[in-house]
Design an enzyme around this catalytic site. Structure first.
Site, mmCIF file in Angstrom:
data_model
loop_
_atom_site.group_PDB
_atom_site.id
_atom_site.type_symbol
_atom_site.label_atom_id
_atom_site.label_comp_id
_atom_site.label_asym_id
_atom_site.label_seq_id
_atom_site.Cartn_x
_atom_site.Cartn_y
_atom_site.Cartn_z
ATOM 1 N N CYS A 1 -21.867 1.989 1.406
ATOM 2 C CA CYS A 1 -23.235 1.629 1.053
ATOM 3 C C CYS A 1 -23.356 1.208 -0.409
ATOM 4 O O CYS A 1 -24.222 0.408 -0.762
ATOM 5 C CB CYS A 1 -24.182 2.802 1.282
ATOM 6 N N HIS B 1 -27.273 2.028 10.298
ATOM 7 C CA HIS B 1 -26.612 0.789 9.885
ATOM 8 C C HIS B 1 -25.217 0.752 10.541
ATOM 9 O O HIS B 1 -24.605 1.812 10.734
ATOM 10 C CB HIS B 1 -26.375 0.752 8.364
HETATM 11 N N1 ARG Z 1 -31.747 5.000 1.603
HETATM 12 C C1 ARG Z 1 -31.133 3.783 2.012
HETATM 13 C C2 ARG Z 1 -31.857 3.234 3.221
HETATM 14 O O1 ARG Z 1 -32.195 4.015 4.089
HETATM 15 C C3 ARG Z 1 -29.692 3.992 2.305
HETATM 16 C C4 ARG Z 1 -28.969 2.722 2.559
HETATM 17 C C5 ARG Z 1 -27.532 2.940 2.893
HETATM 18 N N2 ARG Z 1 -26.817 1.718 2.902
HETATM 19 C C6 ARG Z 1 -25.951 1.342 3.836
HETATM 20 N N3 ARG Z 1 -25.282 0.254 3.635
HETATM 21 N N4 ARG Z 1 -25.787 2.010 4.939
HETATM 22 O O2 ARG Z 1 -32.087 2.060 3.352
#
Ligand code: ARG
Length: 276
Positions: free
Chosen positions: A269, A175
């Site tokens: 996150c 991300h």
């Molecule tokens: N386990 C989640 C996923 O892989 C983690 C999300 C993390 N969120 C973020 N905004 N980077 O989707």
């Protein structure tokens, strides 16, 4: 001389890790063999919420839903700019239902928000960042792992702000918000190695005064930070980045979020900024 920047009051949305577990693997950080300490995760999350309130910010909460273990990562549910909410559409089936919970949150406040439903896959603030004072209001957007590049154009139409597409190339930084963060209304901190060579050039051109992070900072989830323009709340393991930010005039506020790291996330996150 370094001038300490002024903080700006923020409103955040968070979701308690009541149903948080690692029961599937959709990013390189997740390992279903590593157990999560549920009590500690809640305690760390609450510490984060209290940190924001202690800094004078407003924190709204979203009711956690059983069966949606990643809902604690509230950043992914939508992206709002000046009262317009561009909804999320998750890449993986395990998280699909989270989008509706976020949408319901905004639609329960019809006076304040205009909700735009997405057609394209995008994971909200996980892959979108907003800098109100950069170039008159600029959106930075990541693609390569979760959000589709087509969603960047859709977001630009929804929000009426220029959207700059940045290509992520390392699955550890799946991300945008684990590779880059807004430090204030006009400047960013980022780890160049997470981006394609061309996107690194774009970032250098747009943000010549950016704070640069190194791989150790990024691996410590240091970039997954939330700043109010002065106080930078970041993962306590990112000590070198904290020192770099101090030297640039910001005030680092370290928090422990080790249990959330097991899901592949940290400070940012867990937080969606609401921009009414
Ligand atoms: N386990 C989640 C996923 O892989 C983690 C999300 C993390 N969120 C973020 N905004 N980077 O989707």
């Amino acid at each position: 001389m370094i001038v300490t920047p002024e903080p700006r009051h923020r409103t955040y949305l968070m979701c308690a890790p009541e149903h948080y577990v690692v029961e599937y693997e959709i990013n390189p950080w997740m390992n279903t063999d590593t157990p999560v300490d549920a009590e500690l995760a809640l305690k760390q999350w609450d510490g984060l919420r209290e940190t924001f309130m202690g800094l004078g910010h407003t924190v709204h909460t979203l009711a956690p839903v059983a069966g949606l273990p990643d809902m604690v990562f509230a950043a992914n549910g939508a992206f709002s700019v000046d009262g317009v909410v561009y909804g999320a559409r998750f890449r993986y089936a395990q998280r699909t239902a989270e989008a509706a919970a976020h949408r319901a949150f905004y639609e329960a406040r019809p006076v304040d928000w205009r909700f735009v439903a997405p057609k394209e896959t995008n994971e909200g603030e996980g892959d979108f960042a907003y800098l109100p004072d950069a170039y008159g209001g600029l959106v930075l957007a990541g693609y390569g792992f979760r959000t589709e590049a087509a969603a960047h154009a859709e977001a630009q139409e929804a929000l009426g702000r220029p959207v700059v597409s940045l290509r992520l190339v390392d699955p550890h930084y799946y991300h945008l918000d684990v590779a880059l963060a807004a430090l204030d209304d006009a400047n960013v901190v980022y780890y160049p190695g997470a981006f394609s060579t061309a996107s690194q050039r774009v970032l250098r051109q747009l943000f010549p005064d950016a704070v640069l992070a190194d791989e150790a900072d990024a691996l410590a989830f240091g970039l997954n930070l939330v700043s109010d323009g002065r106080h930078v709340v970041l993962n306590s393991e990112a000590t070198a980045l904290a020192a770099r930010l101090s030297a640039a005039g910001y005030v680092p506020v370290p928090v422990e979020l080790g249990e959330l790291k097991k899901g592949g996330g940290s400070v940012k996150c867990c937080v969606a900024e609401l921009r009414p």
